[in-house]
Design an enzyme around this catalytic site. Structure first.
Site, PDB file in Angstrom:
ATOM      1  N   ASP A  81       0.850  -1.176   0.000  1.00  0.00           N
ATOM      2  CA  ASP A  81       0.000   0.000   0.000  1.00  0.00           C
ATOM      3  C   ASP A  81       0.897   1.241   0.000  1.00  0.00           C
ATOM      4  OD1 ASP A  81      -2.263   1.643   0.245  1.00  0.00           O
ATOM      5  OD2 ASP A  81      -2.184   1.560   2.425  1.00  0.00           O
ATOM      6  N   ASP A  91      -0.139   5.098   1.089  1.00  0.00           N
ATOM      7  CA  ASP A  91      -0.293   5.994   2.237  1.00  0.00           C
ATOM      8  C   ASP A  91      -0.356   5.213   3.542  1.00  0.00           C
ATOM      9  OD1 ASP A  91      -0.734   8.770   0.958  1.00  0.00           O
ATOM     10  OD2 ASP A  91      -2.061   7.461  -0.174  1.00  0.00           O
TER      11      ASP A  91
END
Length: 252
Positions: A27, A29
């Site tokens: 991922d 953020d």
């Protein structure tokens, strides 16, 4: 969505530092980049770019960023470190050969964008993000708007059939039919990922789909951040810890 028992019972260990035989899904953020007040406040960082390039070389290309951001934003923040990637929660995906698969936008997205812009017009700090196949409503700079924002998003989801995807101080109404788990599963059917053990790193509820997909395919998830109820098997503390772990994997 998470499958482990209570968060109080969790004592997740650090993930093993291993490179041979794994495929890595990351991922953006909260995992590769720290959370920021606004989406465009996050930019390239030399250490992150170097770590991504090094681990991709070590894993013979078996690395992809799987994010809620668009592919264009993924490329901007990662400084084009990787080819493989999935944006907007699985709604767009770039393969190793550079080709892009993208689901057509649901007609309800335009309606959601219009409603979000009306909502934001008299609420300073609320930001509307148009991702083409989804509409995002950010209220990190206006936390008092959280309740009304959630009510609006749920009402729009009920009316349009769009999927409501909550995140860190953001609500997203997206075209249905994909998530981070479907993206991980799709990559795992293709070279160079196929046949390896999938490992997904994520921090919030949207990443639970990726954790579950990795586990279903014989791999595991790695939660980034404080312990909570999760389908992940391991945990890292924060973005700096993730980069340290990636650097170690690149040298394994």
């Amino acid at each position: 969505m998470p499958s482990h028992a209570g968060a109080a019972e969790l004592l997740l260990a650090r993930p093993p530092v291993v490179a041979d035989g794994i495929s890595l899904f990351l991922d953006m953020d909260g995992v590769l980049a720290p959370m920021a007040p606004t989406p465009d406040a996050v930019g390239p960082v030399a250490r992150r770019t170097a770590a991504l390039k090094a681990v991709e070389a070590r894993l013979a290309g078996r690395v992809a960023i799987v994010s809620g951001r668009t592919l264009a934003e993924i490329d901007r923040i990662s400084d084009n470190a990787l080819v493989s990637g999935s944006g907007v929660h699985g709604l767009e995906r770039r393969l190793k050969d550079g080709s892009i698969q993208r689901l057509a936008a649901d007609a309800g997205v335009a309606r959601a964008l219009a409603a979000f812009r009306t909502f934001a017009a008299d609420r300073p700090g609320v930001i509307v993000e148009d991702k083409g196949v989804s509409a995002g409503l950010h209220y990190r700079l206006a936390p008092d708007a959280a309740g009304p924002a959630r009510a609006l998003a749920q009402d729009l989801a009920d009316q349009t059939g769009l999927s409501c995807q909550p995140g860190h101080m953001v609500l997203e109404l997206k075209t249905p039919g994909a998530d981070k788990g479907t993206a991980v599963a799709a990559f795992m059917r293709e070279a160079p990922f196929k046949g390896a053990v999938p490992v997904m790193l994520g921090d919030d509820l949207t990443d639970e789909y990726g954790f579950q997909a990795a586990a279903a395919l014989g791999g595991y998830g790695v939660l980034v951040g404080p312990e909570r109820e999760t389908a992940a098997r391991y945990r890292l503390n924060d973005v700096d810890d993730v980069l340290t772990w990636l650097e170690a994997v690149a040298k394994a």
